[in-house]
Design a protein around this motif. Structure first.
Motif, PDB file in Angstrom:
ATOM      1  N   ASP A 114       0.829  -1.206   0.000  1.00  8.93           N
ATOM      2  CA  ASP A 114       0.000   0.000   0.000  1.00  8.93           C
ATOM      3  C   ASP A 114       0.865   1.258   0.000  1.00  8.93           C
ATOM      4  N   VAL A 115       1.986   1.221   0.728  1.00 11.20           N
ATOM      5  CA  VAL A 115       2.914   2.357   0.699  1.00 11.20           C
ATOM      6  C   VAL A 115       3.479   2.546  -0.700  1.00 11.20           C
ATOM      7  N   VAL A 116       3.863   1.436  -1.330  1.00 13.02           N
ATOM      8  CA  VAL A 116       4.387   1.510  -2.697  1.00 13.02           C
ATOM      9  C   VAL A 116       3.340   2.068  -3.644  1.00 13.02           C
ATOM     10  N   ASP A 117       2.082   1.667  -3.471  1.00  9.27           N
ATOM     11  CA  ASP A 117       1.006   2.202  -4.317  1.00  9.27           C
ATOM     12  C   ASP A 117       0.901   3.719  -4.170  1.00  9.27           C
ATOM     13  N   ILE A 118       1.019   4.206  -2.936  1.00 11.08           N
ATOM     14  CA  ILE A 118       0.986   5.656  -2.695  1.00 11.08           C
ATOM     15  C   ILE A 118       2.143   6.330  -3.431  1.00 11.08           C
ATOM     16  N   LEU A 119       3.314   5.731  -3.335  1.00 15.87           N
ATOM     17  CA  LEU A 119       4.500   6.299  -3.981  1.00 15.87           C
ATOM     18  C   LEU A 119       4.364   6.284  -5.500  1.00 15.87           C
ATOM     19  N   LEU A 120       3.861   5.169  -6.041  1.00 11.55           N
ATOM     20  CA  LEU A 120       3.730   5.071  -7.497  1.00 11.55           C
ATOM     21  C   LEU A 120       2.715   6.068  -8.037  1.00 11.55           C
ATOM     22  N   GLN A 121       1.618   6.238  -7.320  1.00  7.59           N
ATOM     23  CA  GLN A 121       0.637   7.238  -7.746  1.00  7.59           C
ATOM     24  C   GLN A 121       1.242   8.637  -7.732  1.00  7.59           C
ATOM     25  N   TYR A 122       2.060   8.906  -6.730  1.00  2.35           N
ATOM     26  CA  TYR A 122       2.725  10.211  -6.647  1.00  2.35           C
ATOM     27  C   TYR A 122       3.706  10.395  -7.808  1.00  2.35           C
TER      28      TYR A 122
END
Length: 538
Positions: A114-122
């Protein structure tokens, strides 16, 4: 400390322990990896445990608190994937539910994904031209809108994920196509991946035994950089430091030690009054280093520059002679390859001749301009750098390596070690079973030193020298394009005549109210005020 030859065991289990003797722990980890990563998990487990230890399905195991049975790996082609990999209710979970807690694998992998998803969206949003570079708020507004204070009680993982989103919501998108600020910009994907890996490894650069690969990569990379400076075979020494200001201070420290080695034990009271020389357009870190080392800012003599911002060699020699006549001891000349404002390159050959004549240490602050050494078309601007005793080079500037990445290069091998070593026997034992020259910690001012080399090394592998060359050539080509576009445009005035030597394009925007005024002190004074309507300077 593990004994030489001891094996690797999952989850940090020691050899001979129950976890190490039982393959079930390894298989359980691989089951989790398979469910979240599919084929990648299979390959990872095969690499870690060999073909004989490929994970096999075993009976049901107890789920971690707050975690339901994970769903099968998704096969959707949405970018980024929005499928739920596991039903995890973070509202009831805390950091103590993550690894290394028992049965924390599923929760940990779900949380990190989920953290990676936040980073990728950013990251994806950062490159979207339709988005804003920053959602700007004044400090008092942000302080009032969110509670940033630290509390006694832990937050839930749900709140931690919200903290991550909020932080990035108000962050500056440095990878945005319309982000222009100071001397670093962009977001390189390979460099970003390397930074993630560096954080996951979470080690220190002081000894080979704790950072074997990273220490070797620093050795290889610094040698290559010294080769590009022009020192035969990449001879010499060097270190990655926390920025160009610290690299410049290292150079001043080593130059002082070279001339007066007794200063290390006896201090400044035991040596004559030292003076250093740098241009009036040089970086403020030269004075800051003099202040930190007890030399004093009054002992940094500023040399006049020409209209393009380059140091005037005749003025340098004149000031050196004056200082010697006053009884001062000149010990350092800091030339600049790429000044902060004008992007000027000091005449290094002429400066090297003067330093040789008066036996003064020559340092080149190439924090901004050092990257041009990668370009066959532009490296002539640094002709003479090979005669320097030390060089600062910041790959996090012109080369676009993620912050921070700054190197100090020293031509004389062993001098940095002699200057800084303290022989701490509890760290730098002399009876280790490898070449002790790879224990780099004793030549650094820091004990805890971050791994800054891996992102540069990995980007260099991904681009090759030719890739960096093309990137740098393109940047300078665009700077010349901008210069040609605005030099004769109404309402614009160039700060100096002639095309820029670096990417710094220096111009004034003249608001309509001042365009009819004659060039005078009053016009200049009004032009330099920031409250004029439509005013812009660069």
């Amino acid at each position: 400390m593990a004994s030489p030859g001891s094996g690797f065991w999952p989850f940090g289990a020691e050899e001979g322990s129950a976890a190490a003797e039982t393959p079930g722990t390894a298989r359980a980890w691989c089951q989790v990896a398979q469910k979240f990563t599919g084929g990648i998990g299979n390959k990872l487990c095969a690499l870690l445990y060999g073909d004989a230890e490929k994970p096999v399905e075993t009976g049901a195991r107890a789920a971690a608190p707050g975690v339901a049975e994970p769903r099968p790996t998704c096969t959707c082609d949405k970018k980024p994937c929005g499928c739920q990999k596991a039903d995890v209710n973070y509202a009831f979970l805390h950091s103590t539910d993550l690894l290394p807690t028992c049965n924390g694998e599923i929760t940990t992998m779900s949380f990190l994904q989920d953290v990676v998803d936040i980073l990728l969206q950013y990251v994806v949003k950062s490159f979207d031209r339709s988005t804003k570079v920053i959602d700007f708020h004044y400090p008092n507004e942000l302080l009032q809108e969110y509670n940033w204070e630290l509390a006694d009680q832990p937050q839930t993982l749900e709140e931690i994920l919200l903290n991550c989103r909020t932080t990035l919501k108000y962050a500056i998108k440095t990878g945005h196509p319309r982000y222009f600020n100071q001397l670093s910009t962009g977001l390189d994907m390979v460099g970003l991946a390397a930074d993630w890996l560096t954080s996951a490894a979470n080690t220190n650069m002081f000894t080979y035994e704790i950072a074997p690969v990273f220490v070797l990569l620093e050795y290889v990379t610094l040698r290559k950089m010294r080769e590009m400076v022009g020192w035969p075979g990449g001879c010499g020494d060097g270190i990655f430091s926390p920025g160009g200001a610290i690299s410049n201070m290292y150079a001043m420290l080593i130059a002082r030690f070279k001339m007066f080695p007794e200063v290390k034990e006896k201090g400044m009271a035991a040596i004559p009054r030292l003076v250093a020389f740098t241009s009036e357009h040089s970086h403020f870190s030269v004075k800051k280093g003099a202040a930190a080392l007890g030399i004093g800012t009054d002992s940094v003599i500023l040399i006049r520059c020409d209209e393009r911002g380059k140091m005037i060699p005749s003025d340098l020699e004149r000031r050196i002679v004056e200082a010697k006549q006053k009884g001062f001891v000149p010990f350092l000349v800091s030339a600049t390859a790429g000044t902060t404002v004008y992007g000027a390159f000091d005449p290094l050959i002429a400066i090297a001749d003067i330093c040789k004549k008066y036996k003064i240490w020559m340092h080149v602050d190439g924090a901004w301009g050092g990257g041009l050494l990668m370009s066959r078309k532009h490296k002539w601007k640094l002709n003479g750098i090979e005669r320097a005793n030390s060089v600062t080079w910041n790959p996090h500037k012109m080369m676009g390596v993620p912050l921070q990445c700054s190197a100090l290069l020293v031509r004389e091998e062993g001098l940095m070690q002699s200057c800084n070593q303290m022989h701490a026997s509890y760290l730098f034992q002399q009876d280790k079973h490898y070449d002790l020259s790879y224990d780099t910690g004793d030549k650094a001012l820091q004990c805890g030193r971050h791994v800054d080399v891996f992102k540069l090394w990995l980007m260099w592998r991904a681009k090759g020298t030719t890739g960096f060359e093309a990137q740098i050539d393109k940047c300078l080509e665009l700077a010349e394009y901008l210069y040609n576009k605005i030099k004769n445009r109404e309402g614009y005035e160039m700060v100096f005549d002639g095309k820029p030597q670096h990417t710094n394009v220096c111009f004034w925007y003249i608001p309509p109210s001042l365009r009819g005024m004659e060039d005078s002190e009053e016009r200049t004074s009004r032009l330099m005020k920031n409250d004029l309507p439509g005013h812009r300077a660069s």
